[in-house]
Design a protein around this motif. Structure first.
Motif, mmCIF file in Angstrom:
data_model
loop_
_atom_site.group_PDB
_atom_site.id
_atom_site.type_symbol
_atom_site.label_atom_id
_atom_site.label_comp_id
_atom_site.label_asym_id
_atom_site.label_seq_id
_atom_site.Cartn_x
_atom_site.Cartn_y
_atom_site.Cartn_z
ATOM 1 N N GLN A 1 0.802 -1.222 0.000
ATOM 2 C CA GLN A 1 0.000 0.000 0.000
ATOM 3 C C GLN A 1 0.836 1.273 0.000
ATOM 4 O O GLN A 1 0.296 2.366 0.102
ATOM 5 N N ASN A 2 2.145 1.139 -0.115
ATOM 6 C CA ASN A 2 3.009 2.313 -0.191
ATOM 7 C C ASN A 2 3.212 2.770 -1.630
ATOM 8 O O ASN A 2 3.676 3.865 -1.869
ATOM 9 N N LYS A 3 2.889 1.891 -2.578
ATOM 10 C CA LYS A 3 3.016 2.239 -3.998
ATOM 11 C C LYS A 3 1.657 2.643 -4.554
ATOM 12 O O LYS A 3 0.613 2.263 -4.031
ATOM 13 N N ILE A 4 1.706 3.382 -5.643
ATOM 14 C CA ILE A 4 0.481 3.871 -6.270
ATOM 15 C C ILE A 4 0.022 2.871 -7.322
ATOM 16 O O ILE A 4 0.745 2.567 -8.268
ATOM 17 N N TYR A 5 -1.189 2.364 -7.123
ATOM 18 C CA TYR A 5 -1.830 1.464 -8.070
ATOM 19 C C TYR A 5 -3.228 1.997 -8.360
ATOM 20 O O TYR A 5 -3.666 2.988 -7.774
ATOM 21 N N PHE A 6 -3.952 1.295 -9.222
ATOM 22 C CA PHE A 6 -5.325 1.671 -9.561
ATOM 23 C C PHE A 6 -6.161 1.752 -8.285
ATOM 24 O O PHE A 6 -6.095 0.895 -7.419
ATOM 25 N N GLY A 7 -6.937 2.808 -8.156
ATOM 26 C CA GLY A 7 -7.827 2.981 -7.015
ATOM 27 C C GLY A 7 -7.224 3.766 -5.864
ATOM 28 O O GLY A 7 -7.909 4.058 -4.885
ATOM 29 N N ALA A 8 -5.951 4.113 -5.936
ATOM 30 C CA ALA A 8 -5.283 4.815 -4.846
ATOM 31 C C ALA A 8 -5.712 6.274 -4.785
ATOM 32 O O ALA A 8 -5.976 6.902 -5.807
ATOM 33 N N TRP A 9 -5.767 6.807 -3.584
ATOM 34 C CA TRP A 9 -5.920 8.241 -3.368
ATOM 35 C C TRP A 9 -4.515 8.787 -3.190
ATOM 36 O O TRP A 9 -3.779 8.351 -2.307
ATOM 37 N N VAL A 10 -4.127 9.724 -4.033
ATOM 38 C CA VAL A 10 -2.764 10.247 -4.040
ATOM 39 C C VAL A 10 -2.800 11.753 -3.783
ATOM 40 O O VAL A 10 -3.525 12.488 -4.452
ATOM 41 N N THR A 11 -2.007 12.185 -2.805
ATOM 42 C CA THR A 11 -1.864 13.610 -2.545
ATOM 43 C C THR A 11 -0.524 14.047 -3.114
ATOM 44 O O THR A 11 0.511 13.468 -2.790
ATOM 45 N N VAL A 12 -0.575 15.048 -3.987
ATOM 46 C CA VAL A 12 0.650 15.552 -4.623
ATOM 47 C C VAL A 12 0.832 17.020 -4.264
ATOM 48 O O VAL A 12 -0.138 17.751 -4.054
ATOM 49 N N GLU A 13 2.099 17.409 -4.190
ATOM 50 C CA GLU A 13 2.432 18.793 -3.878
ATOM 51 C C GLU A 13 2.966 19.462 -5.130
ATOM 52 O O GLU A 13 3.871 18.941 -5.787
ATOM 53 N N GLU A 14 2.383 20.601 -5.460
ATOM 54 C CA GLU A 14 2.810 21.379 -6.625
ATOM 55 C C GLU A 14 4.112 22.107 -6.300
ATOM 56 O O GLU A 14 4.528 22.167 -5.140
ATOM 57 N N GLU A 15 4.716 22.677 -7.312
ATOM 58 C CA GLU A 15 5.954 23.440 -7.113
ATOM 59 C C GLU A 15 5.749 24.653 -6.222
ATOM 60 O O GLU A 15 6.659 25.076 -5.519
ATOM 61 N N ASP A 16 4.533 25.216 -6.226
ATOM 62 C CA ASP A 16 4.257 26.393 -5.400
ATOM 63 C C ASP A 16 3.870 26.039 -3.964
ATOM 64 O O ASP A 16 3.552 26.908 -3.165
ATOM 65 N N GLY A 17 3.847 24.738 -3.626
ATOM 66 C CA GLY A 17 3.538 24.293 -2.270
ATOM 67 C C GLY A 17 2.097 23.877 -2.048
ATOM 68 O O GLY A 17 1.767 23.323 -1.001
ATOM 69 N N SER A 18 1.213 24.135 -2.998
ATOM 70 C CA SER A 18 -0.189 23.735 -2.839
ATOM 71 C C SER A 18 -0.322 22.222 -3.027
ATOM 72 O O SER A 18 0.461 21.598 -3.732
ATOM 73 N N GLU A 19 -1.318 21.656 -2.352
ATOM 74 C CA GLU A 19 -1.538 20.210 -2.438
ATOM 75 C C GLU A 19 -2.882 19.914 -3.077
ATOM 76 O O GLU A 19 -3.856 20.636 -2.862
#
Length: 165
Positions: A91-109
């Motif tokens: 569950q540490n890797k991203i697969y189909f169905g995962a909820w992923v939080t990403v951070e943009e270059e400006d710091g927004s998520e």
């Protein structure tokens, strides 16, 4: 300019249980609820005589064709789809169905869920697995940085969280 459009490459055949339910609900709504109502309107309009100037008849028949076409498409698509309803072992890797939080270059998520092409909706945070961003995310882990191409140029994101609900 002609109306010809080359055939699109079919999308992936994976779908979440929620996405499958939504498509089946749409088929039910169209076939069992809306189609009988439109059929009744067309039947009544046909009794009025001259059908060439009868708006209810003309537009009702058009709507019936649209419903039949959409139901046929959805039925064929549902036959091919594979419902993915299990959580992966890692569950540490991203697969189909995962909820992923990403951070943009400006710091927004931003948080996205990787879903099939039949259920994506960016306004709800659902990202198609066939999109360039999702392709770059798949297989990655928390702490990884991804780079992918967009129409505006390359974009870089940092993966800050992965979860499966």
């Amino acid at each position: 300019m002609g109306r010809y459009r080359p055939p699109r490459k079919p999308g992936s055949f994976y779908i979440t249980p929620e996405g499958e339910k939504a498509l089946r609900d749409e088929v039910y709504q169209l076939w069992k609820v809306e189609r009988p109502q439109v059929t009744a309107v067309v039947s009544e309009a046909a009794k009025n005589g001259d059908r060439s100037e009868n708006g209810d008849y003309i537009y009702g028949k058009r709507r019936l064709r649209e419903i039949d076409s959409r139901v046929g498409f959805l039925t064929r698509r549902l036959d091919k789809l594979e419902v993915v309803d299990r959580i992966p072992d890692n569950q540490n890797k991203i697969y189909f169905g995962a909820w992923v939080t990403v951070e943009e270059e400006d710091g927004s998520e931003n948080t996205y869920r990787i879903v099939g092409p039949d259920e994506f909706d960016l306004s709800l945070g659902k990202l198609s697995m066939d999109s360039p961003m999702a392709k770059a995310l798949l297989g990655k882990s928390v702490g990884d940085e991804i780079v992918f191409k967009t129409p505006d140029g390359e974009r870089e994101l940092y993966i800050s969280k992965v979860q499966y609900k």
